[in-house]
Design a protein around this motif. Structure first.
Motif, PDB file in Angstrom:
ATOM      1  N   ARG A  62       0.830  -1.209   0.000  1.00  0.00           N
ATOM      2  CA  ARG A  62       0.000   0.000   0.000  1.00  0.00           C
ATOM      3  C   ARG A  62       0.865   1.260   0.000  1.00  0.00           C
ATOM      4  O   ARG A  62       0.635   2.178  -0.789  1.00  0.00           O
ATOM      5  N   LEU A  63       1.874   1.297   0.863  1.00  0.00           N
ATOM      6  CA  LEU A  63       2.744   2.467   0.936  1.00  0.00           C
ATOM      7  C   LEU A  63       3.570   2.613  -0.341  1.00  0.00           C
ATOM      8  O   LEU A  63       3.820   3.731  -0.809  1.00  0.00           O
ATOM      9  N   GLU A 110       1.490   4.096  -3.036  1.00  0.00           N
ATOM     10  CA  GLU A 110       1.247   5.522  -2.805  1.00  0.00           C
ATOM     11  C   GLU A 110       2.504   6.364  -2.990  1.00  0.00           C
ATOM     12  O   GLU A 110       2.491   7.571  -2.750  1.00  0.00           O
ATOM     13  N   ARG A 169       1.914  14.496   3.509  1.00  0.00           N
ATOM     14  CA  ARG A 169       0.579  13.934   3.345  1.00  0.00           C
ATOM     15  C   ARG A 169      -0.219  13.985   4.650  1.00  0.00           C
ATOM     16  O   ARG A 169      -1.421  14.253   4.632  1.00  0.00           O
TER      17      ARG A 169
END
Length: 283
Positions: A86-87, A90, A145
């Motif tokens: 996931r990271l 992103e 973020r």
């Protein structure tokens, strides 16, 4: 409900420092009518010795502790991989081929965990196929973020998260499924830990863990960073690598575990502790 945990790695026997940490976690949970968990952190490659987990259980029982055991880290690899994916998707992780020697030689500053990684591989792109890589968190991009973050320590009070002081930390190691930062953060969330107890030597790591919680949408616990037991002879904290006397040896020698626990409990919250060799001598 307060939930704490003791999470030893089976790469060496437990010593007095571990006993102290387990007692702090156990007692804080029991005083609040909560739960005390045992989690075995067994993803340390070839250094992990499965037989030590049973030794740990015997040591904790000898101290008079009661616990509920949760899944070991080796059963959670899919969760670590999913979080890293996931990271990575992103754009917050990048591959790094640097060795420790290269980092030590190129680092411009020293942080709480040693030489701060200077970002050598950031922006370089993927290395050649087959080259081992670690995956680092781009901390500046992550903070851009999340915005400012805070966390609370039961002893030190409110803290402004400052993960940049550790640099772009490794989240996935070259030869292991996850670093301590990623695995411990995910595990504590999955186990419902609401009060993370650990030594003051890990205080700085909590700044990174708070950032990971924000990035991954995880619940935010409170922390309790307790003092460390110090070896009177050397002035250093007790550690496996320094061959600190093991709890198993004390137990097999017939020492009274309940009495040892009582002695440790008498020194739970002072500003500093210097008891290692005195307790080793049985006084």
């Amino acid at each position: 409900m307060v939930t704490t945990r003791f999470a030893p790695s089976p790469n060496g026997s437990l010593h007095l420092g571990h006993a102290f940490a387990a007692l702090v976690a156990h007692d804080l949970a029991r005083e609040a009518g909560g739960r005390f968990l045992l989690r075995i952190e067994d993803i340390d490659g070839a250094r992990s010795r499965p037989e030590l987990a049973e030794e740990f259980r015997a040591d904790l029982a000898w101290l008079g502790l009661e616990w509920a055991e949760v899944a070991p880290q080796s059963a959670r690899l899919a969760d670590y991989a999913a979080a890293a994916d996931r990271l990575r998707a992103e754009g917050l992780l990048y591959p790094c081929t640097c060795t420790r020697a290269q980092i030590a030689a190129s680092a411009r500053e020293t942080g709480p965990e040693g030489p701060v990684y200077p970002g050598t591989c950031r922006g370089r792109g993927a290395p050649a196929p087959g080259v081992p890589v670690a995956w680092r968190l781009d901390v500046a991009a992550a903070l851009a973020r999340t915005g400012p973050l805070e966390w609370v320590d039961a002893l030190a009070g409110p803290q402004r998260a400052d993960p940049a002081r550790l640099g772009d930390v490794v989240l996935v190691r070259k030869n292991e499924p996850a670093s301590y930062h990623l695995a411990a953060t995910l595990d504590d969330a999955a186990d419902g830990v609401s009060l993370v107890t650990r030594g003051r030597d890990l205080f700085a790591a909590t700044h990174v863990h708070r950032l990971l919680q924000a990035l991954l949408g995880l619940p935010v616990p409170r922390w309790h960073h307790h003092p460390l037991l110090i070896d009177d002879a050397t002035g250093t904290k007790l550690a496996k690598r320094r061959n600190s006397p093991s709890l198993a040896d004390r137990r097999h020698a017939g020492e009274d575990g309940a009495a040892l626990a009582a002695a440790l409990r008498g020194h739970r919250f002072p500003a500093g502790i210097s008891l290692g060799q005195r307790l080793h001598r049985g006084t």
